[in-house]
Write a protein that holds these residues in place. Structure first.
Motif, PDB file in Angstrom:
ATOM      1  N   GLY A  92     105.914  85.472  31.092  1.00 47.71           N
ATOM      2  CA  GLY A  92     105.939  84.011  31.067  1.00 47.71           C
ATOM      3  C   GLY A  92     105.524  83.327  32.354  1.00 47.71           C
ATOM      4  N   GLU A  93     105.111  84.087  33.349  1.00 44.34           N
ATOM      5  CA  GLU A  93     104.795  83.507  34.663  1.00 44.34           C
ATOM      6  C   GLU A  93     103.689  82.454  34.594  1.00 44.34           C
ATOM      7  N   LEU A  94     102.591  82.756  33.926  1.00 46.71           N
ATOM      8  CA  LEU A  94     101.468  81.812  33.887  1.00 46.71           C
ATOM      9  C   LEU A  94     101.818  80.543  33.124  1.00 46.71           C
ATOM     10  N   VAL A  95     102.475  80.683  31.998  1.00 51.39           N
ATOM     11  CA  VAL A  95     102.852  79.510  31.204  1.00 51.39           C
ATOM     12  C   VAL A  95     103.788  78.613  32.012  1.00 51.39           C
ATOM     13  N   ALA A  96     104.736  79.219  32.718  1.00 52.22           N
ATOM     14  CA  ALA A  96     105.665  78.435  33.538  1.00 52.22           C
ATOM     15  C   ALA A  96     104.948  77.768  34.708  1.00 52.22           C
ATOM     16  N   ALA A  97     104.054  78.500  35.356  1.00 53.69           N
ATOM     17  CA  ALA A  97     103.374  77.976  36.546  1.00 53.69           C
ATOM     18  C   ALA A  97     102.423  76.837  36.202  1.00 53.69           C
ATOM     19  N   PHE A  98     101.837  76.886  35.017  1.00 54.12           N
ATOM     20  CA  PHE A  98     100.844  75.886  34.631  1.00 54.12           C
ATOM     21  C   PHE A  98     101.339  75.053  33.450  1.00 54.12           C
ATOM     22  N   GLY A  99     102.626  74.778  33.436  1.00 51.50           N
ATOM     23  CA  GLY A  99     103.251  74.053  32.332  1.00 51.50           C
ATOM     24  C   GLY A  99     102.750  72.635  32.141  1.00 51.50           C
ATOM     25  N   ASP A 100     102.135  72.045  33.162  1.00 54.71           N
ATOM     26  CA  ASP A 100     101.604  70.682  33.030  1.00 54.71           C
ATOM     27  C   ASP A 100     100.238  70.655  32.346  1.00 54.71           C
ATOM     28  N   LEU A 101      99.643  71.826  32.149  1.00 51.67           N
ATOM     29  CA  LEU A 101      98.335  71.904  31.500  1.00 51.67           C
ATOM     30  C   LEU A 101      98.512  72.107  30.000  1.00 51.67           C
ATOM     31  N   VAL A 102      97.493  71.746  29.240  1.00 54.13           N
ATOM     32  CA  VAL A 102      97.521  71.914  27.785  1.00 54.13           C
ATOM     33  C   VAL A 102      96.925  73.284  27.459  1.00 54.13           C
ATOM     34  N   PRO A 103      97.743  74.211  26.930  1.00 52.37           N
ATOM     35  CA  PRO A 103      97.234  75.556  26.664  1.00 52.37           C
ATOM     36  C   PRO A 103      96.320  75.606  25.442  1.00 52.37           C
ATOM     37  N   HIS A 104      95.252  76.389  25.570  1.00 52.36           N
ATOM     38  CA  HIS A 104      94.361  76.671  24.439  1.00 52.36           C
ATOM     39  C   HIS A 104      94.542  78.106  23.967  1.00 52.36           C
ATOM     40  N   ALA A 105      94.847  79.001  24.904  1.00 50.09           N
ATOM     41  CA  ALA A 105      95.060  80.407  24.566  1.00 50.09           C
ATOM     42  C   ALA A 105      95.938  81.024  25.642  1.00 50.09           C
ATOM     43  N   MET A 106      96.869  81.856  25.214  1.00 48.87           N
ATOM     44  CA  MET A 106      97.694  82.605  26.148  1.00 48.87           C
ATOM     45  C   MET A 106      98.009  83.945  25.517  1.00 48.87           C
ATOM     46  N   ALA A 107      98.087  84.955  26.361  1.00 51.23           N
ATOM     47  CA  ALA A 107      98.399  86.289  25.873  1.00 51.23           C
ATOM     48  C   ALA A 107      99.032  87.092  26.995  1.00 51.23           C
ATOM     49  N   GLU A 108      99.939  87.965  26.631  1.00 54.25           N
ATOM     50  CA  GLU A 108     100.537  88.913  27.557  1.00 54.25           C
ATOM     51  C   GLU A 108     100.646  90.245  26.835  1.00 54.25           C
ATOM     52  N   GLY A 109     100.210  91.292  27.481  1.00 49.04           N
ATOM     53  CA  GLY A 109     100.312  92.620  26.901  1.00 49.04           C
ATOM     54  C   GLY A 109      99.286  93.547  27.493  1.00 49.04           C
ATOM     55  N   GLY A 110      99.533  94.827  27.350  1.00 47.70           N
ATOM     56  CA  GLY A 110      98.595  95.808  27.872  1.00 47.70           C
ATOM     57  C   GLY A 110      98.408  95.726  29.367  1.00 47.70           C
ATOM     58  N   GLY A 111      99.410  95.185  30.067  1.00 44.13           N
ATOM     59  CA  GLY A 111      99.321  95.092  31.519  1.00 44.13           C
ATOM     60  C   GLY A 111      98.562  93.893  32.050  1.00 44.13           C
ATOM     61  N   GLU A 112      98.231  92.932  31.166  1.00 44.16           N
ATOM     62  CA  GLU A 112      97.540  91.722  31.595  1.00 44.16           C
ATOM     63  C   GLU A 112      98.196  90.482  30.999  1.00 44.16           C
ATOM     64  N   ALA A 113      98.059  89.383  31.714  1.00 45.81           N
ATOM     65  CA  ALA A 113      98.456  88.074  31.199  1.00 45.81           C
ATOM     66  C   ALA A 113      97.268  87.148  31.372  1.00 45.81           C
ATOM     67  N   THR A 114      96.986  86.345  30.345  1.00 48.31           N
ATOM     68  CA  THR A 114      95.873  85.406  30.407  1.00 48.31           C
ATOM     69  C   THR A 114      96.324  84.029  29.960  1.00 48.31           C
ATOM     70  N   LEU A 115      95.658  83.039  30.503  1.00 46.14           N
ATOM     71  CA  LEU A 115      95.899  81.657  30.096  1.00 46.14           C
ATOM     72  C   LEU A 115      94.588  80.899  30.190  1.00 46.14           C
ATOM     73  N   VAL A 116      94.275  80.176  29.135  1.00 47.32           N
ATOM     74  CA  VAL A 116      93.164  79.231  29.132  1.00 47.32           C
ATOM     75  C   VAL A 116      93.809  77.895  28.806  1.00 47.32           C
ATOM     76  N   ALA A 117      93.712  76.961  29.751  1.00 51.00           N
ATOM     77  CA  ALA A 117      94.416  75.682  29.585  1.00 51.00           C
ATOM     78  C   ALA A 117      93.605  74.565  30.216  1.00 51.00           C
ATOM     79  N   ARG A 118      93.874  73.355  29.751  1.00 53.01           N
ATOM     80  CA  ARG A 118      93.109  72.190  30.205  1.00 53.01           C
ATOM     81  C   ARG A 118      94.046  71.166  30.842  1.00 53.01           C
ATOM     82  N   ARG A 119      93.559  70.580  31.920  1.00 55.67           N
ATOM     83  CA  ARG A 119      94.282  69.465  32.524  1.00 55.67           C
ATOM     84  C   ARG A 119      94.079  68.244  31.648  1.00 55.67           C
ATOM     85  N   ARG A 120      95.129  67.477  31.471  1.00 54.11           N
ATOM     86  CA  ARG A 120      95.026  66.269  30.635  1.00 54.11           C
ATOM     87  C   ARG A 120      94.005  65.313  31.244  1.00 54.11           C
ATOM     88  N   ALA A 121      93.256  64.677  30.356  1.00 51.18           N
ATOM     89  CA  ALA A 121      92.216  63.741  30.815  1.00 51.18           C
ATOM     90  C   ALA A 121      92.826  62.491  31.410  1.00 51.18           C
TER      91      ALA A 121
END
Length: 156
Positions: free
Chosen positions: A127-156
């Motif tokens: 949950g580190e990335l989701v917590a750290a970038f909680g002000d951004l709007v997430p488009h995709a997030m995943a954790e597993g296999g030793g990786e965490a990813t986040l694709v998120a957008r700053r509000r316009a």
């Protein structure tokens, strides 16, 4: 090549603008972004890696290669329409990554994770990335296999 977290999601990229490739290594993502019309700042601590990237880019326009120690923060200032950080984790840098985004800007980040792998000082906690970038709007997030990813957008 697109950053791993953006594969299959390239439609999320804005039409162009400024991009920042953090810890770019040899700059494959930076060159890919430049080929899509972005003016890219490619940042890495290794001048050797940057030189190899510039040589491999073979004169591709649109990439500025910047040697910089990221433990001191980001070089220069945003705003950037896209910020990519692939396999470089420094939680102290997370606020600067978010702040570098232009309104509507896209963050694409992948880090090593404890989820699905052993722990260690270089791996994100669940949950580190989701917590750290909680002000951004997430488009995709995943954790597993030793990786965490986040694709998120700053509000316009």
């Amino acid at each position: 090549m697109p950053p791993d977290a953006l594969r299959g999601r390239e439609h999320l990229l804005p039409a162009g603008g400024r991009a920042l490739d953090v810890a770019c290594g040899r700059g494959g993502v930076a060159v890919w972004l430049a080929g899509r019309g972005f003016a890219v700042d490619a940042v890495d601590v290794s001048p050797v890696g940057l030189a190899a990237g510039a040589a491999a880019a073979d004169g591709a326009a649109g990439v500025t290669w910047i040697a910089h120690d990221l433990t001191t923060g980001l070089p220069g200032a945003g705003p950037y329409d896209v910020v990519v950080c692939q396999r470089y984790r420094d939680p102290a840098l997370y606020p600067a990554l978010a702040a570098a985004l232009a309104p509507g800007g896209l963050l694409v980040i992948t880090v090593l994770s404890e989820v699905g792998d052993s722990g260690g000082p270089f791996r994100a906690r669940p949950g580190e990335l989701v917590a750290a970038f909680g002000d951004l709007v997430p488009h995709a997030m995943a954790e597993g296999g030793g990786e965490a990813t986040l694709v998120a957008r700053r509000r316009a």
